[in-house]
Every structure is written in C-alpha cells, then in structure tokens.
Design an enzyme around this catalytic site. Sequence first.
Site, PDB file in Angstrom:
ATOM      1  N   TYR C 152       0.953 -21.654  41.972  1.00 15.63           N
ATOM      2  CA  TYR C 152       2.178 -20.718  42.191  1.00 15.63           C
ATOM      3  C   TYR C 152       1.708 -19.507  41.392  1.00 15.63           C
ATOM      4  CZ  TYR C 152       7.085 -19.356  42.756  1.00 15.63           C
ATOM      5  OH  TYR C 152       8.263 -18.711  42.938  1.00 15.63           O
ATOM      6  N   LYS C 180       0.537 -20.581  46.324  1.00 15.40           N
ATOM      7  CA  LYS C 180       1.896 -19.790  46.936  1.00 15.40           C
ATOM      8  C   LYS C 180       1.686 -18.419  46.143  1.00 15.40           C
ATOM      9  CE  LYS C 180       6.338 -18.555  46.613  1.00 15.40           C
ATOM     10  NZ  LYS C 180       7.720 -18.577  45.792  1.00 15.40           N
TER      11      LYS C 180
END
Lengths: 322, 322, 322, 322
Positions: C152, C180
């Site tokens: 992330y 992500k």
Amino acid sequence: MHSTPVPISTDLKVFSKMPLFTGVVPPVVTPLHSDFSVDLPSFTRTIENLLDGGVHGLFVLGSTSEVVFHDEAGRRAIIEHAVKVNNGRVPIFAGVIDPTTDRVINHARTARSAGADAVVVTAPFYTRTSQPEIGDHFRYIKDAVDIPIIAYDIPVCVHVKLERRTTVGLASEGVIAGIKDSSGDDGNLRYVLKDMANDPSFFGMTGSEILVDSVLAMGAHGVVPGLANVDPHGYVRLWNLMQAGQHAEARLEQERLLKLFEIVWISLGRTSAGSAGVGAFKSAMKSLGIIASNTMARPQRSLNDEETAKVEIILRDVGLLR
Amino acid sequence: MHSTPVPISTDLKVFSKMPLFTGVVPPVVTPLHSDFSVDLPSFTRTIENLLDGGVHGLFVLGSTSEVVFHDEAGRRAIIEHAVKVNNGRVPIFAGVIDPTTDRVINHARTARSAGADAVVVTAPFYTRTSQPEIGDHFRYIKDAVDIPIIAYDIPVCVHVKLERRTTVGLASEGVIAGIKDSSGDDGNLRYVLKDMANDPSFFGMTGSEILVDSVLAMGAHGVVPGLANVDPHGYVRLWNLMQAGQHAEARLEQERLLKLFEIVWISLGRTSAGSAGVGAFKSAMKSLGIIASNTMARPQRSLNDEETAKVEIILRDVGLLR
Amino acid sequence: MHSTPVPISTDLKVFSKMPLFTGVVPPVVTPLHSDFSVDLPSFTRTIENLLDGGVHGLFVLGSTSEVVFHDEAGRRAIIEHAVKVNNGRVPIFAGVIDPTTDRVINHARTARSAGADAVVVTAPFYTRTSQPEIGDHFRYIKDAVDIPIIAYDIPVCVHVKLERRTTVGLASEGVIAGIKDSSGDDGNLRYVLKDMANDPSFFGMTGSEILVDSVLAMGAHGVVPGLANVDPHGYVRLWNLMQAGQHAEARLEQERLLKLFEIVWISLGRTSAGSAGVGAFKSAMKSLGIIASNTMARPQRSLNDEETAKVEIILRDVGLLR
Amino acid sequence: MHSTPVPISTDLKVFSKMPLFTGVVPPVVTPLHSDFSVDLPSFTRTIENLLDGGVHGLFVLGSTSEVVFHDEAGRRAIIEHAVKVNNGRVPIFAGVIDPTTDRVINHARTARSAGADAVVVTAPFYTRTSQPEIGDHFRYIKDAVDIPIIAYDIPVCVHVKLERRTTVGLASEGVIAGIKDSSGDDGNLRYVLKDMANDPSFFGMTGSEILVDSVLAMGAHGVVPGLANVDPHGYVRLWNLMQAGQHAEARLEQERLLKLFEIVWISLGRTSAGSAGVGAFKSAMKSLGIIASNTMARPQRSLNDEETAKVEIILRDVGLLR
C-alpha cells in the site's frame, strides 16, 4: 476536434472560440558550446529536427531550455534565433521566467518584440507569495504587455502550486489563455479542464513525458515533452493516434517512449535531478548528431562518457540509434 | 574576542586571522514609492537610522531588501546610494541573489564596482542542484570576481540546505569568508563553527531575530536581523550585552525584541508570509517616521490601515512609539 | 484480459498466472454510533450496498475505514463481521496498518484467522525507515504469515514513498502479490506495471477516485475508490466501460464521478483534509439512508448540518438523491 | 529558580505553582536481545547507569525507546520494570504514543496503572488532523485519564507541528502540564515559554542534544536527551553549570557532547536516520558495557562492526572509553 493545431480563421468569432494552441509543443533544448555560450548552429539543428518531426509549436526558454541560466540579452538572442529559423512555420511560446513581476514584465516585452506568439509565466519564486498575490502577478503582466499568457504550473521549481481556484479565476477573467501543467497533479488539471469546459478557447497542456495518452484522453489540448527533443516523431505519432481515437496503439507508442525516458535517471546521484534530465536529453541529441556538445549551463554537471554510453544503449533499444 | 566589529590593521598577518566582519549587520529595507520605484530619501533615512543605532555593517539587497524584485540596473543604483550615504562608516555587504552562476557573477561584478565590501551568495534556485554542484557554483564565482563571498543559507527561499560538508569544504578551501545562516538549523551552524574553530578568519552570522543571544552564546560572530530596521538600538544593546557576558540582561533585551517581532504575523492569512514580515517592518518604519510609504514590491500586498494600527500598538508596548 | 475480476480455476498453473484480484475493490467505510462504537447494522448495509453495486472485492480496514482508530480487538470484530456479511461473495482484503513490523505481523495473523483473503501493508510510519529497511519489513511479514500481501503506497499518511525499485524487487521475489497505489504518482505506477509485465500474476490498483479511466487505460488491474461507498454502481459502470474499450463513455462516467467527488472539500478549513474526505462520504451515505450517523472517530470532526446540506445538493446534481 | 529538579512540598499551594518536572529526563533506550525481545537485565543496567549519572527523571517509551515497535502488553512490561528498578528515586514519564485518541487513552490507562507519574502524548499520526482536532485529542485524553499530560512536539515523526496557539491554549486550559519540544523550532518554544511565563507550573523541555545550553538559557525547565543514555554525567554536568549561571563552562561541556553526538551519522546511508541515531546509542552503550546487544527493533538495521569501531573512536575521543 483538436486536430488542427493552429486554427486560422478570418471569422474572429469562430477563432475566439478555439484554443490558441494545441498539439505537441516541445520545450526546446538550448545547446551550449563547452565555454557555456549558446551554440547557434546546434540550436538551428535542434529546431529543424523538431519541425521535421512534425511538432505543432515550439516552446523556447522553458525549464528544459535552462531558461534561468540566461540573462535578458541572452534570452532575446535565443528567441530571435528561434523565430528566424522557424520562419512562421509553427507558433512560438517564450518562457519569461524570473522571480518577480516587474522582471517578468520586462522579459515579456522582450519576447513580444522578438517575435514570440505567447509568453509562459510561472508563479513568483524565491519570494513566498499567497494565491491572491500570485493571481495579481498574472494580472499585472496582462495589463502591462499585449501578448497571450500561458500559466506554467511547476511546483518542483517554484515551490508553490497554482491552485485550481487561482487558475480558473485567471482563465475566467481572460488573464490567461491556457495552462501548461508540470505539477504531476493530473487530477487537479482534470478539474481545471472541467471548470473551463464552457470556454472553448481555454487550453490545458501537460508537461509529462510518460502520461501523455492519459492526459490527452481526459481532454487536454496538448503536450510539452522535453523528451521530444530526442524523439519528436514519437510524440507526434502519439498525438496523432490519440486524435484518431486509437487508444491501444497510442499506449504502445507511449510505452516505447517510457523506455526512452529511462535515460533521465542514468546520472542521478552523481548529478542533481535537474542535470540528469536535461543532461540526458543533450547527451542523446549529441549521440544522434543533432547537437555538438552535451554541455550543461554552470554549475550543473554534464553526463560523462560512461553515462553517455548507457544513454546510447537505450537509444538503440528504442530504435533511434543503430 | 569579537568586541571590535570591524578589525582594522596594517599588519596583514593579524588581519587575516580575524573575521572580516562581526557584530550587527542588518539587511537594509528598500523603501518604495507607491509607484514601486525606490524612494531614495526614505532609503537615506533608513540607512542613517541604522547607523545612528550603532550597527556594525549594512547588508543591502538581502531577502528583507526585496532583492529579487530588482533588476541589474536597479540593484546597482541601490548599492551606489547605500555606499554614498554610508560614506565609509561601516562595511557593506551586497546580496547578489539570482537563480544561476553566470547571472550571480554579473551581479557580483556590479556590486564590486559599485563599492560593496563583500557579496552574499545563495545556492542556485528554480533549478535543482546537488551539493557538489552548489559547491561549484561558489567556486566559479570566487574564480570570476575578486571580492569576499559570504554564503547565505536560506532554504525557505531556495529550497535546498547548504549542508555542513558543503559549507565547511568551501570555507576550508578559502572560497567563502563566512556564512549567514537563515536556515533555522542552529545545531548545524554550531557544527560549522566547531569545524572551522581553528580558522580565526571564518565567521558565522545568524539571520534570526529571536534567538540572537543563543546563537551568539554558542560562538557566532554576528547577527543579521531584519527587525533591526525598526529597532537598531535594541539589537546593538543585545550585541553589547552578549559581548560583555551579561547573559541575563541580554535575555531581557531579547525578550523585549520578541514582543516587537510579533508584528510579522499581523497580516498573515490576508497576505503571504513574505509580505507579512517585510511588510510589517515597512509599516513600523513608516509609523516611526523613517520611511514615507509601506509599499511592497509587486505582487506582494502591503499592510492595510487596520493592520498598521495593530503594529503601532506593539510599537507602543515595547517603547518605540509614544 | 481482466474482464473476469475474480479468476476461479482448478488448474493451479493457470491460476498462478493471473492476478489474484482485479476490478473495483472499495475501501469499506466503518460506520460509528455517536458514542464512537462501531454501528454493525449500518456496517452491514454499507457492505450490502457495495455488493448490490457489483463491486469485485471489499477492502476493510483501509485508510477510508479509519483503520488506525481501531485497536486489535476492534479490528478483528470488523473483519469478522465483514466476512460474515459477505459470505464468500467476493474476496476480502484487510488492512493491517500500524507503525512497525511485529505489530503488523500480529494484525496479519488476526486478519488471516478472521477470514481475510489478503492483507494490505504500508511502509512503517512514525519511525523513519530507508528503502532497504522497508523491503525487509515486507519480507519479515511474508515469512511470518501465510497470506498474500498487497503493498500500500500512501505517502500522504506514512510520509515515505514505496520507490519503484522497492516495489519491483518485492514483487519479483514473490513477497508481494500486488500494489495499491495511493501516491498520486501514476508515472511511477506505470513503470512498476511495465517492469512486472512479464509476471501475469502481479497486479496494480489505484486508490484514485478521479483518474480511474486513465489508470485502467495504462494497464492497471483494479481500482480502490473510497467514493464507491457513496456510488458503487458508478465505479462498476466505469470499470465495465473500460473493460469493453468504450473510452469515451468511460470518460463521461468518470466526469460524473468528478462532480460527486467535490463533496470532499466542503468542510475543508473547518476540519482537516482527513475528516473532510471520509466525513463527506459518511454524510452522503447517511443522506442516502445507508448509515445511521456520520460520526467520525475521535478526534476528527464530523460534517455539520450546513455542510451536509451542501453534500446533498451535489448528490442531487449527480442523480443519486431526488 | 529551577535548581531543585523534583520539587517536594507538603504545601500544596506552593507545589502547584512550580513545574511538575525539571532537569535532565532522558528518554530511556529499550535494549533488545538478538531475537527482538526486551533484554531486562540490560534494561536494568541502562536505568541504573542513568540514575548513577544523576538524572532527574526517566522518560520510558519515548521515540528513542523505540516505543512504536512495542504493543500494549510489551509497553506495560517496560513501564513496570522501569518503575520497579527506579523504586521511587525519580519521577517517570511514559510515552503513550500511537496514532489516535482512543488507543492513546488505553495506553495512558496502562501507564497510570503501571506506575508512571505522567504521560507524554504526540499529535495523532498516519491520519491527518487539524490544529483544533489536535487540541481535542489532548482534551479527550485529559478527560479520560487522571494523570498529568506532557505534550510532545515531534513533527519529524508525526508530520504536523504543535502550533504555538494550540500548545498555549491547552496549557492555559490546564490540559497539559508541560511540553517536550523535539521540533527543532526553538523560536517557537521561546514564544510558548513567554506566553506561559505567568504560570509557574508550566514547563518546557527540549529534546535537543546539541543546543541544551541555549535552550536552558532562554528559560526552558529541562532537557530530554537521548544521548544521555551514553553519557548521563555529561548532561547532568551541563545542567548544573547552567543552573549555576556558568555559561562559558556549560558551553565547553556542550561542545564535548557535540563531539560525542557525531556518532549518530556513522551508519547513515546504509541505514535510515532513525536506525542510525538510536542504533549508535545502542552500539555505544554496548561498547561501554551497559547493554548486551545493539539490536534494533525490526525492520531497522543495527550498526555493524565497522560502524561500531567508528563509534568507539569517538567514545575514546571524548573520554568515555579507554
């Protein structure tokens, strides 16, 4: 809609409803001799190489042109030479980049008298100004000089963002004709384009080399890629493919240019990011026979032989060098 | 040790072993008419007010002087006027602040021929340079112009720090004679002073208005406070108390000046931080009858009447206005 | 290629050559009662609303879920509830976001035992770590817990970028299954996708709400938009249009969602950016009858009535509220 | 005025008018075994070494203690062990550092029940909060737990500054008893001390290792130097000299400690700044026989043998190692 980069019309009402500029408008590298003076024959070849590649405009004295390394007299000579070589083939933007309002006004007058079609203006720098003060900076310049103004959003150099409300405010008042966005904040650019969608004369261009298909797809009117000094045909192909709605083919061309763009990181660490990027463009242009020397303006460091060899590997890889 | 601010000696060996400059050397505000031209009579009064206050040097064309708002001709006129008014009473530093090396060299030549005793040089800005490139920037200037160079560490304006190794390297090579530190990183300044402790000719000055006693206590050789334009006597008192080792009394004087310094936040929000600070100095100087107008250079905003009234409350509170 | 969002296959060799997850995978808002406890009935409705909208996965305990406001027990309860409500309909990612390695490992064990299909891991925060240390952080977690890891990249929260070499290194080693990207640096994401193009199992998703068409066009495998809590159908439509190559129609849908996204700036100034964004999602969800209260976790401020009224104007404008 | 570091009084009115804590209050290093578990015997020696050195308080679970690497159970054990070893000799602060309000409240309850005398609280992190929300964060904690709160201003970790108005507001309301300033902004600390000068119970401490004499000279009440884990006697000497008004001698002691502080940059580049600093403290403490291993919490890197050898050269240079 934007396939005609320089709309020409005798019907002023129609004219005023189209963007002043569209297409591929590269910032033109300023080649130097090893004594740091401008190498005019190389500069001529740089411009001819871009025009041969089919670009739709020229942006002299941008960041990629090492604008802040040149004083007023030097800048005038650079614009005049570009105007002479171009000889009316495409429109010419001139960067008028200096820290504060009155100095920018002087540069804008010089640019206008030297034959530029528009000037490109950043927010003030060194000094810290607020968004309302930045707005006034553009308004003072507009009042002082009769030439279209393109706002240049480049926080990495001036350390302040042209906020959406500032850009849209100035565009709505007619102070700026368009924006060149080198902020990397494509979301903000998208909102600016949306806010100005009812004004067909406003244009937005991206300074990105690697997200050109994306930014054109969201409605931008042009692209100002420094890397086009190395491969103008590539960016013109990319532009044409996007104009034709051929997104998949455009993506492939963009991905080829991504490979080429890797040259900008070769000397990083030994040199600064600034020197590494434009320095790599100059090294590639020298290897391609466009310019005579890869000399960077003082105190920047030029790429050395080992780094240039790595540039050439990439040039071969993308088909620019045999 | 540093009680003689401007050492004068016919014995060059002794001379070379002392700092070229010490004491209170304020950056001199550049007063403007409401049409943005320099107000020379107000400028004369500004300088006389500082000299009456007992300052040990003058720093014209610093950030507080709005240097980047003035072009080459304007800068020459400002230095020449200051040199004429000063008439040899104290040494004069001149800021030669512009984005890149060759332009700074030109300013340095102008400053030298206009009578400045030293030039003050920042790292390049707008362009992004590495520490080695910044070092070269200073070396190129040293090679080109025969005048002492003072390094100016001001990351808030140029967005890069003069790192300890850069400063100490340049000082050890004899490229720079001293440093003016406006970085707020007093720990780093302390290390620079420690590293250069064996060179009695090197000097370090702080640009802080509010930590002067602290920075002098750690061994700095001088202070360059913009606020001294409003209260030169206060900073000279503070300097004298520290020279005499009267730390407790110095702290009280510094705390009085802290109260005065609160003027710099009055217009914040309506104006930028830059306008708020120098704008408050100008407003206070106008209220004290030193200058005729508090006009700030374009596109900065000047303090309005309501804000000026708040400045005057503080001026009364610290005993400068009745 | 990515039209089947959740590939199901009994042929493990084929399975391993496809991305584990694709499509629209919203970070699920965590509704709170006014006493700051989790409102489970509202949470159920939030999940059902997303699944009704056709989303391809759920990301519980992301930044939009206010993950760092919940302790270990609270996080377990949230994952377990989501797993129960979802009942195997779509895969579930669980954020395991906390400052340091061993604490993240504990959260990952909890997530795994609570039924999550993958965990989402940021760089360490509060502590300052280097890129090699960040790499080790992911490796330690991979070694400790048998569950797919999604990196992330969210510098706005952890204040460090997952650099290309770090991400690509971890992906090549098999430590991370995908990324992500909430960094806003789409150029970097594009290079990561290019570097990993030969590994069909690696996937990249964007956290952007406003550049979804662009990022999908460049080859991303999914999107994680907080705003989908308000309008899941919009993002699923956008995804489907892009899967079908209908770029122009996708752009129109994206532009409708841009209008909706304007809700995130309504309370800015009175509240922080964090509260303004998720707070606006919660206010809109309350106005749409999905959740019972727009309460934000302490010490964040919730939108007030006046701000909520402005949210509703926008909801009507984009056709979500009558 | 602050010569009695831990004021003891049966007259509560007098007591309430004095700062709760003054003097040298080091953040206590948390020694680890090579398996990353806390090394209690080394921890005992760390505390005894500090108390032998004459420190006036202990700050367990600060940034230097690697607080965010420890979970709730681990933190309780650390506080309990410190309380047991200290056995009432000096007051103990406990850091209760985690991203958000309710989690901090839980840590504060643990700290209180484990015997801490005060808790040290930062602004929220990972989430982005405004100054009013940060103020509420402290107010919620004050309402929930009956223990003195010290505000911890550490932007390098939480990426937001405790602004002067926030700190002074909370102090004036009685929410915080004092501030530990690790922001490096001594000018701001000076203004906070000035604003609170009429409240003799408020105290300000600096987290600096290298500007201790300066910050004490401007009126701060104490110092929280991580480097005191290596040389507690040095910081206590420095404190005593400043209490006695012996500024020149204090400066010499501070300059000796500057030399010692150079250890924090030895591994920089190979490790992060975080690992380099606390890692150097641990390596020095191991070389001095205080702790058994220089292991850093995961994923940080510990100093290697070559780097430790450089630490030892400096330890010899400043007289700590023969």
